[in-house]
Design a protein around this motif. Structure first.
Motif, PDB file in Angstrom:
ATOM      1  N   THR A  39      -9.895 -19.427  22.614  1.00 13.24           N
ATOM      2  CA  THR A  39      -8.662 -19.642  23.397  1.00 13.24           C
ATOM      3  C   THR A  39      -7.468 -20.263  22.608  1.00 13.24           C
ATOM      4  N   THR A  40      -6.384 -19.552  22.393  1.00  8.45           N
ATOM      5  CA  THR A  40      -5.363 -20.008  21.493  1.00  8.45           C
ATOM      6  C   THR A  40      -4.205 -19.825  22.472  1.00  8.45           C
ATOM      7  N   LEU A  41      -3.236 -20.717  22.102  1.00 11.35           N
ATOM      8  CA  LEU A  41      -1.725 -20.548  22.726  1.00 11.35           C
ATOM      9  C   LEU A  41      -0.826 -20.311  21.395  1.00 11.35           C
ATOM     10  N   THR A  42       0.062 -19.317  21.632  1.00 15.84           N
ATOM     11  CA  THR A  42       0.730 -18.770  20.611  1.00 15.84           C
ATOM     12  C   THR A  42       2.432 -19.162  20.961  1.00 15.84           C
ATOM     13  N   LEU A  43       2.805 -19.955  20.077  1.00 13.15           N
ATOM     14  CA  LEU A  43       4.175 -20.424  20.151  1.00 13.15           C
ATOM     15  C   LEU A  43       5.200 -19.904  19.028  1.00 13.15           C
ATOM     16  N   ARG A  44       6.560 -20.139  19.323  1.00 13.48           N
ATOM     17  CA  ARG A  44       7.435 -20.230  18.318  1.00 13.48           C
ATOM     18  C   ARG A  44       7.725 -21.375  18.057  1.00 13.48           C
ATOM     19  N   PRO A  45       8.193 -21.964  17.004  1.00  9.51           N
ATOM     20  CA  PRO A  45       8.462 -23.250  16.446  1.00  9.51           C
ATOM     21  C   PRO A  45       9.279 -24.130  17.410  1.00  9.51           C
ATOM     22  N   SER A  46      10.166 -23.387  18.216  1.00 12.14           N
ATOM     23  CA  SER A  46      10.952 -23.960  19.167  1.00 12.14           C
ATOM     24  C   SER A  46      10.369 -24.306  20.465  1.00 12.14           C
ATOM     25  N   GLY A  47       9.176 -23.451  20.608  1.00 14.47           N
ATOM     26  CA  GLY A  47       8.379 -23.674  21.861  1.00 14.47           C
ATOM     27  C   GLY A  47       7.489 -24.967  21.393  1.00 14.47           C
ATOM     28  N   LEU A  48       6.929 -24.980  20.208  1.00 12.01           N
ATOM     29  CA  LEU A  48       6.163 -26.146  19.816  1.00 12.01           C
ATOM     30  C   LEU A  48       6.766 -27.484  20.131  1.00 12.01           C
ATOM     31  N   HIS A  49       8.001 -27.400  19.533  1.00  9.11           N
ATOM     32  CA  HIS A  49       9.138 -28.683  19.655  1.00  9.11           C
ATOM     33  C   HIS A  49       9.281 -28.997  21.222  1.00  9.11           C
ATOM     34  N   SER A  50       9.466 -27.947  22.122  1.00  9.03           N
ATOM     35  CA  SER A  50       9.774 -28.249  23.647  1.00  9.03           C
ATOM     36  C   SER A  50       8.332 -28.911  24.107  1.00  9.03           C
ATOM     37  N   LEU A  51       7.117 -28.241  23.707  1.00 11.30           N
ATOM     38  CA  LEU A  51       5.891 -28.682  24.239  1.00 11.30           C
ATOM     39  C   LEU A  51       5.746 -30.228  23.856  1.00 11.30           C
ATOM     40  N   LEU A  52       6.083 -30.566  22.577  1.00 17.84           N
ATOM     41  CA  LEU A  52       5.877 -31.807  22.174  1.00 17.84           C
ATOM     42  C   LEU A  52       6.764 -32.977  22.782  1.00 17.84           C
ATOM     43  N   ASP A  53       8.077 -32.555  23.019  1.00 18.47           N
ATOM     44  CA  ASP A  53       8.821 -33.206  23.679  1.00 18.47           C
ATOM     45  C   ASP A  53       8.494 -33.534  25.293  1.00 18.47           C
ATOM     46  N   ALA A  54       7.954 -32.626  25.834  1.00 15.82           N
ATOM     47  CA  ALA A  54       7.539 -32.813  27.202  1.00 15.82           C
ATOM     48  C   ALA A  54       6.314 -33.688  27.254  1.00 15.82           C
ATOM     49  N   VAL A  55       5.212 -33.663  26.159  1.00 18.51           N
ATOM     50  CA  VAL A  55       4.186 -34.543  25.960  1.00 18.51           C
ATOM     51  C   VAL A  55       4.568 -35.996  25.789  1.00 18.51           C
ATOM     52  N   ARG A  56       5.583 -36.057  24.905  1.00 16.41           N
ATOM     53  CA  ARG A  56       6.033 -37.407  24.451  1.00 16.41           C
ATOM     54  C   ARG A  56       6.630 -38.032  25.817  1.00 16.41           C
ATOM     55  N   ARG A  57       7.236 -37.232  26.642  1.00 12.15           N
ATOM     56  CA  ARG A  57       7.923 -37.968  28.043  1.00 12.15           C
ATOM     57  C   ARG A  57       6.899 -38.256  29.044  1.00 12.15           C
ATOM     58  N   GLU A  58       5.763 -37.609  28.947  1.00 16.91           N
ATOM     59  CA  GLU A  58       4.789 -38.064  29.878  1.00 16.91           C
ATOM     60  C   GLU A  58       3.783 -38.933  29.434  1.00 16.91           C
ATOM     61  N   ILE A  59       3.657 -39.386  27.828  1.00 16.02           N
ATOM     62  CA  ILE A  59       2.791 -40.382  27.675  1.00 16.02           C
ATOM     63  C   ILE A  59       3.734 -41.071  26.955  1.00 16.02           C
ATOM     64  N   PRO A  60       3.967 -42.320  27.305  1.00 14.26           N
ATOM     65  CA  PRO A  60       4.791 -43.461  26.994  1.00 14.26           C
ATOM     66  C   PRO A  60       4.107 -44.171  25.659  1.00 14.26           C
TER      67      PRO A  60
END
Length: 63
Positions: A39-60
């Motif tokens: 099972t894989t998730l396929t992203l463009r670099p901009s999508g990965l950046h958005s995903l990481l930003d969202a995770v960082r906001r949720e995990i102080p």
């Protein structure tokens, strides 16, 4: 499809429960959980950046 070279996250410990990442020749990025490699998730670099930003906001206190 060519063989992908998976890299384990630096935040992952030894053993299972690891997040792994690979880049593809077309420039997309694949993410997978080591417990479920098919099972894989396929992203463009901009999508990965958005995903990481969202995770960082949720995990102080993460860089």
């Amino acid at each position: 499809m060519p063989t992908l070279h998976w890299q384990k996250s630096s935040y992952s410990s030894e053993g299972n429960n690891c997040v792994e990442l690979a880049t593809t020749p077309d420039g997309t990025i694949r993410l997978r959980e080591s417990d479920d490699p098919p099972t894989t998730l396929t992203l463009r670099p901009s999508g990965l950046h958005s995903l990481l930003d969202a995770v960082r906001r949720e995990i102080p206190n993460r860089p």
